[in-house]
Design a protein around this motif. Structure first.
Motif, short mmCIF file in Angstrom:
data_model
loop_
_atom_site.label_atom_id
_atom_site.label_comp_id
_atom_site.label_asym_id
_atom_site.label_seq_id
_atom_site.Cartn_x
_atom_site.Cartn_y
_atom_site.Cartn_z
N PRO A 13 -13.47 -11.69 19.30
CA PRO A 13 -14.25 -10.40 19.62
C PRO A 13 -15.05 -10.18 18.72
CG PRO A 13 -11.73 -10.45 20.10
CD PRO A 13 -11.70 -11.70 19.55
N LEU A 14 -14.83 -10.25 17.16
CA LEU A 14 -15.65 -9.58 16.26
C LEU A 14 -17.19 -10.30 16.50
CD1 LEU A 14 -16.30 -11.69 13.78
CD2 LEU A 14 -13.85 -11.02 13.27
N ALA A 15 -17.30 -11.56 16.97
CA ALA A 15 -18.51 -12.06 17.34
C ALA A 15 -19.55 -11.30 18.17
CB ALA A 15 -18.44 -13.58 17.91
N VAL A 16 -18.95 -10.25 18.81
CA VAL A 16 -19.88 -9.37 19.51
C VAL A 16 -20.05 -8.28 18.69
CG1 VAL A 16 -19.91 -7.60 21.70
CG2 VAL A 16 -18.81 -10.02 21.71
N ALA A 28 -22.06 -16.23 10.96
CA ALA A 28 -23.71 -16.53 11.23
C ALA A 28 -23.85 -17.71 12.16
CB ALA A 28 -24.61 -16.33 10.13
N ALA A 29 -22.84 -18.88 11.52
CA ALA A 29 -23.29 -20.23 12.07
C ALA A 29 -22.71 -20.31 13.26
CB ALA A 29 -22.60 -21.31 11.08
N THR A 30 -21.56 -19.58 13.88
CA THR A 30 -20.91 -19.58 14.94
C THR A 30 -21.94 -18.91 16.01
OG1 THR A 30 -18.82 -19.68 14.16
CG2 THR A 30 -18.95 -18.81 16.43
N LEU A 31 -22.56 -17.59 15.62
CA LEU A 31 -23.29 -16.94 16.45
C LEU A 31 -24.62 -17.63 16.68
CD1 LEU A 31 -23.38 -13.27 14.86
CD2 LEU A 31 -21.68 -14.28 16.37
N ALA A 32 -25.39 -18.35 15.62
CA ALA A 32 -26.26 -19.26 16.28
C ALA A 32 -25.80 -20.48 17.08
CB ALA A 32 -26.84 -20.14 14.79
N GLY A 33 -24.57 -20.90 17.04
CA GLY A 33 -24.23 -21.95 17.96
C GLY A 33 -23.96 -21.44 19.15
N GLU A 253 -22.09 -33.59 19.99
CA GLU A 253 -22.67 -32.93 18.68
C GLU A 253 -21.74 -31.69 18.41
OE1 GLU A 253 -26.98 -30.96 17.67
OE2 GLU A 253 -26.50 -31.78 19.63
N LEU A 254 -21.54 -31.57 17.07
CA LEU A 254 -20.91 -30.46 16.31
C LEU A 254 -21.99 -29.66 16.08
CD1 LEU A 254 -18.16 -29.15 15.70
CD2 LEU A 254 -18.33 -30.32 13.58
N LEU A 255 -22.19 -28.44 16.80
CA LEU A 255 -23.37 -27.57 16.44
C LEU A 255 -23.08 -26.51 15.42
CD1 LEU A 255 -24.42 -26.50 20.14
CD2 LEU A 255 -25.48 -28.06 18.44
N SER A 256 -21.70 -26.09 15.17
CA SER A 256 -21.42 -25.42 13.95
C SER A 256 -19.67 -25.54 13.93
CB SER A 256 -21.62 -24.00 14.07
OG SER A 256 -21.13 -23.30 15.13
N GLU A 258 -16.90 -23.05 11.14
CA GLU A 258 -16.56 -22.36 10.00
C GLU A 258 -15.17 -21.60 10.19
OE1 GLU A 258 -19.65 -19.47 9.69
OE2 GLU A 258 -19.79 -19.05 11.60
N GLY A 259 -14.75 -21.02 9.23
CA GLY A 259 -13.47 -20.52 9.34
C GLY A 259 -13.03 -19.40 8.18
N PRO A 260 -14.13 -18.58 8.16
CA PRO A 260 -14.14 -17.26 6.81
C PRO A 260 -13.13 -16.53 7.13
CG PRO A 260 -15.73 -16.87 8.51
CD PRO A 260 -15.17 -18.23 8.81
N PHE A 261 -12.41 -16.53 8.20
CA PHE A 261 -11.32 -15.31 8.31
C PHE A 261 -10.00 -16.00 8.64
CE2 PHE A 261 -15.44 -13.27 10.35
CZ PHE A 261 -15.65 -12.70 9.13
N GLY A 262 -9.77 -17.10 8.19
CA GLY A 262 -8.47 -17.92 8.29
C GLY A 262 -8.34 -18.39 9.93
N VAL A 263 -9.23 -18.42 10.65
CA VAL A 263 -9.30 -18.97 12.08
C VAL A 263 -10.54 -19.82 12.35
CG1 VAL A 263 -9.23 -18.67 14.71
CG2 VAL A 263 -7.93 -16.91 13.19
N GLY A 264 -10.10 -21.05 12.61
CA GLY A 264 -11.27 -22.38 12.75
C GLY A 264 -12.21 -21.97 14.09
N TYR A 265 -13.49 -21.86 13.77
CA TYR A 265 -14.43 -21.66 14.82
C TYR A 265 -15.20 -22.87 15.19
CZ TYR A 265 -12.93 -16.67 14.15
OH TYR A 265 -12.31 -15.52 14.06
N GLY A 266 -15.21 -23.24 16.24
CA GLY A 266 -16.21 -24.72 16.42
C GLY A 266 -17.00 -24.53 17.61
#
Length: 465
Positions: A13-16, A28-33, A253-256, A258-266
């Motif tokens: 949800p914090l992506a919003v 940021a990489a996830t948002l770009a994805g 293709e893996l666009l992005s 990251e997991g800076p908050f402890g949860v993996g986002y792909g």
């Protein structure tokens, strides 16, 4: 038509921004994805989007299909009730999918009207999709994650592709699912060594080009990692497998990641290879036009930087770029107004000055959007109408006028302490002489004394756009 593409996206949800309130800059990489997936779906213009979310009605022994003629929901439980969306369901597709599942002996269908409210697993991806391809352009089928056997998930995925083909629907599959939830000891779920292994396995399956590998991941590792998207990933594998059996070919293709908050986002894309190859073959490699996968990374990074900096005066963390891109290189970031084609900013470097190409793109994107002395800084209201390209420069080499080609080579002119550069293949620049004169004007060099009094270098670029 049939199933034409599939995408994997996470759903924090914090992506919003209305929920994240600035913390979304940490992914940021996830948002770009997200934005890149939305852009690609807009290009495809599907009639039907199948959306799988593990936070819809989830059953251990049943695959739930959203009932009724549509559903709506908001992010009110996350403090952002103003973020709300509604979907109209493709009832004919859903009913045919349920019939296909029933004929295959699969436990799937609409069992109640309970799940009429869209969950955040659907709403978060919709936030970005709506900006490029509003829901009025398509109908949806809402599908819940499920704990049924992996063989049944694969078979249900095959029913997705069969139904799209039988109904002659141009369909896209969008699977919403986070990866592991235990990447950091100080994260919300703690740390488990299975978590990074799961995320690495996810990336390996995507990069292998064979999504069937999702069905082979070690069940114990998946459980210990606390993933929440695997059942949807396996459905995707079944759907693409069925489409491939019908003659389609897909690249992945893996666009992005990251997991800076402890949860993996792909964020991952599975798309027809034929269309990509045709696009690539339509450009002359001598002109240095980038392939789609590399362009996605650099342009997405430049766009994410511009949007974040214009809105918050902060910049994203430099991501790790694909090995196919140079680790360090000079580059130019060019920004145009998309609706008019007018230049809005262009700043770059002749030689690399940052530690990585990603850092170079970020710095030049900030400068092009806010520090080009020819233009006022870009305002937030302009962000939705921008076209961005990134030119990566090869090292320059000495040249004469005879060595130049205004389409293939950029030019650098030097006279004493004055130095100017012009990129290649620019609209309105049709001769080498014109290219040199413009570069001289930018440097403050008077070209009327003759080109033989000017030191000339040429360089090639790879243009990402």
């Amino acid at each position: 038509m049939s199933l034409v593409a599939a995408y994997v996206v996470p759903h924090p949800p914090l992506a919003v921004p209305e929920v994240g309130r600035g913390s979304e800059s940490g992914i940021a990489a996830t948002l770009a994805g997200y934005r890149e997936v939305a852009r690609r779906i807009e290009e495809i213009a599907p009639e039907t989007i199948l959306i799988v979310s593990p936070h819809s009605a989830y059953y251990a022994d049943w695959i739930y299909l959203g009932a009724g003629d549509g559903a709506a929901g908001s992010l009110s439980q996350f403090g952002a009730s103003e973020v709300s969306f509604a979907l109209q369901y493709d009832e004919a597709f859903r009913d045919a999918l349920a019939a296909c599942a029933d004929a295959a002996g699969l436990p799937a269908g609409c069992v109640s009207e309970r799940a009429r409210e869209l969950d955040h697993g659907v709403l978060v991806p919709l936030y970005y999709l709506e900006q490029r391809y509003p829901s009025e352009n398509y109908r949806a089928v809402s599908i819940g994650g499920s704990g049924v056997a992996r063989e049944e998930l694969l078979a249900f995925g095959r029913c997705m592709a069969k139904t799209a083909a039988d109904l002659d629907r141009k369909a896209v599959l969008l699977v919403s699912g986070d990866l592991s939830h235990k990447l950091k000891a100080d994260g919300p779920y703690g740390f488990d060594p299975a978590a990074p292994r799961f995320d690495e396995a996810f990336a390996a399956v995507v990069e292998s080009g064979d999504p069937a590998g999702f069905a082979d991941l070690d069940p114990s590792m998946c459980e210990d990692a606390a993933e929440c998207g695997l059942s949807g990933f396996i459905m995707l594998a079944g759907a693409l497998g069925e489409a491939q059996a019908g003659g389609a070919a897909f690249s992945s293709e893996l666009l992005s990641y990251e997991g800076p908050f402890g949860v993996g986002y792909g964020v991952a894309a599975f798309e027809p290879t034929g269309e990509k190859q045709a696009a690539a073959n339509g450009e002359e490699t001598a002109r240095g036009v980038a392939d789609a996968s590399d362009a996605d990374h650099l342009v997405a990074l430049a766009r994410a930087t511009v949007e974040q900096y214009v809105r918050t005066k902060s910049v994203p963390t430099a991501p790790t770029l694909p090995s196919s891109l140079p680790e360090r290189a000079a580059c130019f970031v060019s920004i145009h107004t998309a609706s008019t084609g007018e230049l809005r900013g262009c700043i770059g470097t002749i030689e690399p000055v940052q530690p990585t190409l990603a850092d170079e793109v970020i710095e030049n994107a900030v400068s092009a959007s806010t520090r080009d002395p020819r233009f006022p800084a870009i305002a937030p209201c302009e962000l939705d109408d921008l076209s961005i390209s990134v030119d990566v420069l090869f090292p320059p080499e000495p040249a004469t006028v005879a060595d130049l080609d205004e389409r293939r080579y950029g030019v650098i002119v030097t006279q004493g302490f004055k130095r100017g550069l012009l990129l290649p293949d620019l609209e309105g620049v049709d001769t080498v002489e014109e290219q040199i004169r413009i570069a001289c004007m930018k440097a403050g060099i008077d070209p009327r004394g003759g080109f033989d009094r000017i030191d000339i270098e040429r360089f090639e670029v790879v243009r990402h756009e």
